[in-house]
Design a protein around this motif. Structure first.
Motif, PDB file in Angstrom:
ATOM      1  N   THR A  46       0.861  -1.176   0.000  1.00  0.00           N
ATOM      2  CA  THR A  46       0.000   0.000   0.000  1.00  0.00           C
ATOM      3  C   THR A  46       0.903   1.234   0.000  1.00  0.00           C
ATOM      4  OG1 THR A  46      -1.899   1.070   1.065  1.00  0.00           O
ATOM      5  CG2 THR A  46      -0.249   0.086   2.532  1.00  0.00           C
ATOM      6  N   HIS A  47       0.344   2.377  -0.296  1.00  0.00           N
ATOM      7  CA  HIS A  47       1.204   3.553  -0.478  1.00  0.00           C
ATOM      8  C   HIS A  47       0.442   4.849  -0.194  1.00  0.00           C
ATOM      9  CE1 HIS A  47      -0.895   4.407  -4.274  1.00  0.00           C
ATOM     10  NE2 HIS A  47      -0.804   3.115  -4.531  1.00  0.00           N
ATOM     11  N   GLY A  48       1.220   5.900   0.061  1.00  0.00           N
ATOM     12  CA  GLY A  48       0.639   7.234   0.185  1.00  0.00           C
ATOM     13  C   GLY A  48       0.369   7.824  -1.189  1.00  0.00           C
ATOM     14  N   ASN A  49      -0.250   9.007  -1.196  1.00  0.00           N
ATOM     15  CA  ASN A  49      -0.506   9.680  -2.483  1.00  0.00           C
ATOM     16  C   ASN A  49      -0.564  11.197  -2.324  1.00  0.00           C
ATOM     17  OD1 ASN A  49      -2.952  10.104  -1.194  1.00  0.00           O
ATOM     18  ND2 ASN A  49      -4.210   9.542  -2.958  1.00  0.00           N
ATOM     19  N   GLY A  50       0.010  11.701  -1.196  1.00  0.00           N
ATOM     20  CA  GLY A  50      -0.128  13.125  -0.886  1.00  0.00           C
ATOM     21  C   GLY A  50       0.212  14.065  -2.028  1.00  0.00           C
ATOM     22  N   PRO A  51       1.449  14.058  -2.515  1.00  0.00           N
ATOM     23  CA  PRO A  51       1.788  14.969  -3.617  1.00  0.00           C
ATOM     24  C   PRO A  51       0.994  14.669  -4.888  1.00  0.00           C
ATOM     25  CG  PRO A  51       3.767  14.079  -2.584  1.00  0.00           C
ATOM     26  CD  PRO A  51       2.613  13.292  -2.056  1.00  0.00           C
ATOM     27  N   GLN A  52       0.754  13.376  -5.138  1.00  0.00           N
ATOM     28  CA  GLN A  52       0.103  12.974  -6.392  1.00  0.00           C
ATOM     29  C   GLN A  52      -1.361  13.392  -6.436  1.00  0.00           C
ATOM     30  OE1 GLN A  52       2.006  11.028  -4.448  1.00  0.00           O
ATOM     31  NE2 GLN A  52       3.658  10.199  -5.704  1.00  0.00           N
ATOM     32  N   VAL A  53      -2.109  13.113  -5.353  1.00  0.00           N
ATOM     33  CA  VAL A  53      -3.526  13.468  -5.367  1.00  0.00           C
ATOM     34  C   VAL A  53      -3.700  14.986  -5.346  1.00  0.00           C
ATOM     35  CG1 VAL A  53      -4.059  13.497  -2.872  1.00  0.00           C
ATOM     36  CG2 VAL A  53      -5.788  12.733  -4.511  1.00  0.00           C
ATOM     37  N   GLY A  54      -2.755  15.682  -4.690  1.00  0.00           N
ATOM     38  CA  GLY A  54      -2.792  17.144  -4.704  1.00  0.00           C
ATOM     39  C   GLY A  54      -2.588  17.693  -6.099  1.00  0.00           C
ATOM     40  N   MET A  55      -1.647  17.092  -6.829  1.00  0.00           N
ATOM     41  CA  MET A  55      -1.375  17.504  -8.201  1.00  0.00           C
ATOM     42  C   MET A  55      -2.598  17.261  -9.090  1.00  0.00           C
ATOM     43  SD  MET A  55       1.598  16.022 -10.735  1.00  0.00           S
ATOM     44  CE  MET A  55       0.859  14.390 -10.790  1.00  0.00           C
ATOM     45  N   ILE A  56      -3.222  16.098  -8.941  1.00  0.00           N
ATOM     46  CA  ILE A  56      -4.404  15.764  -9.744  1.00  0.00           C
ATOM     47  C   ILE A  56      -5.549  16.719  -9.430  1.00  0.00           C
ATOM     48  CG2 ILE A  56      -6.200  14.015 -10.103  1.00  0.00           C
ATOM     49  CD1 ILE A  56      -3.968  11.904  -9.599  1.00  0.00           C
ATOM     50  N   HIS A  57      -5.804  16.938  -8.150  1.00  0.00           N
ATOM     51  CA  HIS A  57      -6.896  17.838  -7.744  1.00  0.00           C
ATOM     52  C   HIS A  57      -6.661  19.240  -8.282  1.00  0.00           C
ATOM     53  CE1 HIS A  57      -9.051  20.588  -5.004  1.00  0.00           C
ATOM     54  NE2 HIS A  57      -9.968  19.650  -5.013  1.00  0.00           N
ATOM     55  N   MET A  58      -5.420  19.707  -8.180  1.00  0.00           N
ATOM     56  CA  MET A  58      -5.085  21.044  -8.652  1.00  0.00           C
ATOM     57  C   MET A  58      -5.282  21.163 -10.159  1.00  0.00           C
ATOM     58  SD  MET A  58      -1.544  23.150  -7.874  1.00  0.00           S
ATOM     59  CE  MET A  58      -1.578  22.595  -6.192  1.00  0.00           C
ATOM     60  N   ALA A  59      -4.829  20.139 -10.880  1.00  0.00           N
ATOM     61  CA  ALA A  59      -4.953  20.151 -12.342  1.00  0.00           C
ATOM     62  C   ALA A  59      -6.415  20.138 -12.772  1.00  0.00           C
ATOM     63  CB  ALA A  59      -4.218  18.950 -12.931  1.00  0.00           C
ATOM     64  N   MET A  60      -7.222  19.297 -12.127  1.00  0.00           N
ATOM     65  CA  MET A  60      -8.638  19.204 -12.501  1.00  0.00           C
ATOM     66  C   MET A  60      -9.402  20.469 -12.125  1.00  0.00           C
ATOM     67  SD  MET A  60      -8.474  16.390 -14.007  1.00  0.00           S
ATOM     68  CE  MET A  60     -10.185  16.189 -14.480  1.00  0.00           C
ATOM     69  N   ALA A  61      -9.052  21.072 -10.982  1.00  0.00           N
ATOM     70  CA  ALA A  61      -9.702  22.320 -10.570  1.00  0.00           C
ATOM     71  C   ALA A  61      -9.362  23.448 -11.534  1.00  0.00           C
ATOM     72  CB  ALA A  61      -9.279  22.689  -9.150  1.00  0.00           C
ATOM     73  N   GLU A  62      -8.097  23.499 -11.964  1.00  0.00           N
ATOM     74  CA  GLU A  62      -7.681  24.532 -12.906  1.00  0.00           C
ATOM     75  C   GLU A  62      -8.361  24.337 -14.265  1.00  0.00           C
ATOM     76  OE1 GLU A  62      -5.434  27.992 -13.958  1.00  0.00           O
ATOM     77  OE2 GLU A  62      -6.140  27.088 -12.087  1.00  0.00           O
ATOM     78  N   PHE A  63      -8.501  23.073 -14.679  1.00  0.00           N
ATOM     79  CA  PHE A  63      -9.178  22.759 -15.945  1.00  0.00           C
ATOM     80  C   PHE A  63     -10.627  23.265 -15.912  1.00  0.00           C
ATOM     81  CE2 PHE A  63     -11.720  19.880 -18.597  1.00  0.00           C
ATOM     82  CZ  PHE A  63     -11.066  20.017 -19.815  1.00  0.00           C
ATOM     83  N   CYS A  64     -11.317  23.020 -14.800  1.00  0.00           N
ATOM     84  CA  CYS A  64     -12.715  23.458 -14.672  1.00  0.00           C
ATOM     85  C   CYS A  64     -12.819  24.979 -14.565  1.00  0.00           C
ATOM     86  CB  CYS A  64     -13.363  22.794 -13.461  1.00  0.00           C
ATOM     87  SG  CYS A  64     -13.652  21.038 -13.692  1.00  0.00           S
ATOM     88  N   ARG A  65     -11.764  25.601 -14.019  1.00  0.00           N
ATOM     89  CA  ARG A  65     -11.772  27.073 -13.940  1.00  0.00           C
ATOM     90  C   ARG A  65     -11.682  27.677 -15.344  1.00  0.00           C
ATOM     91  NH1 ARG A  65      -8.532  31.392 -13.857  1.00  0.00           N
ATOM     92  NH2 ARG A  65      -6.648  30.157 -14.290  1.00  0.00           N
TER      93      ARG A  65
END
Length: 310
Positions: A46-65
Motif C-alpha cells: 500500500t502507499h501514500g498519495n499526498g503529492p500525487q492526489v494534490g497535483m491531480i486535484h489542482m490540475a482538474m480544478a484549474e481545468f474546470c476554472r
C-alpha cells in the motif's frame, strides 16, 4: 510450510513527488519487494498519495476554472486516479525486477474503496490541506459549494476531513490474489473514501490517513508483519532536539504511553505509531517495523529500524 504475510506501506519518501522521481522510487521499492519475495513472503503493498492526489486535484480544478462547462472532479475520483497511476508505475517496476531475477509472479493493482463513518468527528474538524492557492473571491465560491477553506500564506486553500477507515470493500479480491501467491497493490493513498448507503457507495470529500488504512488492511488480510517505510530510520523520542533518542524496540504499552505524552509529531510519526497499536492489538505474533528504504534489498526487516511488538 505456511508463508508469512507482510503488508508494506510506502510513504512519501519511498515514492517521490514528481513523475520522474516516482519512476526512480518505484524501481528502488521493487528491489526491496523482490528481496522479501525471495525470502518467501506473501506481500501486499500500500502507499501514500499526498503529492500525487494534490497535483491531480489542482490540475482538474484549474481545468474546470478555464472550462466552466465541465463538471468539477470530486476528491474521491482524484483518489481513484492517483491509485491508478501510482499502481501502474509500481506494478511495472516490480514486474521488471521479478523477471530480471527469474521470479515468475503476477503483480496486480486493485482499485480499492475504503468505507468511512459519515458521523466521524473528522468531518466536523477537517485538517488536510489540498489544492491550489485561491484568492478571497474563489475561496468564497468554494464555501458556497459546501467545501471548507483555510487561510494560508498567499491566499486560501481547500481543507478536507481525514476520517478513520472502518472497512475495505474489495478485501475479498485482495485475499484471493494473496492466496494465489500474487503480489497485490491495494488501498493506495489510504483508499478511495466512500460512504455506504444501503447498496450504494458514495464518494466522500475526504482523505484517509494512509498509515491507519495500512493497519486496517494488514489486520483484514491477517498479516504477520506491517512494514512502514518512511523518511526516518527509526522512531525517536524528543525528535529534533539535542537529546533525541532513537528507539530500537517498543512494546504496545510503551507506544501508547509515548503517544499520549505527545512524543510523536502529528501527521508524521504519530499516525505510524497509532497504526502499529491498531494492528498489533493483543496479538503476540504480529509486529510492526518502521524504517527507511535505503535503496537495497538487503534484510530490510532487520536493517536497524524500530520494531514494535505486544
Amino acid at each position: 510450510m505456511k508463508k508469512k504475510k507482510i503488508v508494506i506501506a510506502l510513504g512519501h519518501h519511498a515514492l517521490g513527488t514528481t513523475l520522474p522521481q516516482q519512476k526512480i522510487a518505484a524501481a528502488r521499492t521493487a528491489k526491496a519487494v523482490a528481496g522479501l519475495i525471495k525470502d518467501d513472503y506473501q506481500a501486499v503493498i500500500t502507499h501514500g498519495n499526498g503529492p500525487q492526489v494534490g497535483m491531480i486535484h489542482m490540475a482538474m480544478a484549474e481545468f474546470c476554472r478555464i472550462y466552466p462547462e465541465y463538471t468539477a472532479t470530486p476528491m474521491s475520483v482524484c483518489s481513484a486516479m492517483s491509485q491508478g497511476y501510482i499502481g501502474y508505475d509500481l506494478q511495472n517496476a516490480i514486474r521488471t525486477e521479478f523477471l530480471n531475477r527469474g521470479i515468475y509472479k503476477t503483480v496486480a493493482t486493485v482499485l480499492t474503496q475504503v468505507v468511512v463513518d459519515p458521523y466521524d468527528d473528522a468531518f466536523y474538524h477537517p485538517t488536510k490541506i489540498i489544492g491550489r492557492i485561491m484568492d478571497a473571491e474563489e475561496a468564497e465560491a468554494e464555501e458556497k459549494k459546501g467545501n471548507h477553506v483555510t487561510q494560508v500564506e498567499g491566499g486560501y486553500r481547500r481543507i478536507v476531513a481525514a476520517p478513520k477507515p472502518i472497512d475495505i470493500i474489495e478485501i475479498e479480491s485482495v485475499r484471493a490474489l494473496l492466496a494465489a501467491d500474487q503480489v497485490v497493490i491495494a488501498c493506495g493513498g489510504g483508499g478511495i473514501p466512500v460512504l455506504q448507503q444501503e447498496n450504494y457507495l458514495r464518494g466522500a470529500s475526504a482523505v484517509i490517513e494512509k498509515d491507519l488504512a495500512a493497519a486496517k488492511l494488514a489486520s483484514m488480510v491477517d498479516a504477520d508483519i506491517l512494514l512502514i517505510l518512511t523518511g526516518e530510520k527509526k522512531a525517536c523520542l524528543n525528535y529534533g532536539s539535542p537529546d533525541e533518542k532513537p528507539l530500537d524496540e517498543l512494546t504496545v504499552a510503551q507506544a501508547k504511553k509515548y503517544l499520549e505524552a505527545g512524543q510523536f509529531e502529528a501527521g508524521s510519526m504519530e499516525p505510524k505509531i497509532q497504526a502499529a497499536i491498531d494492528f498489533i492489538g493483543n496479538s503476540a505474533i504480529r509486529r510492526v517495523v518502521i524504517t527507511k528504504l535505503d535503496g537495497t534489498d538487503s534484510d530490510i526487516l532487520g536493517a536497524g529500524g524500530t520494531v514494535i511488538r505486544k
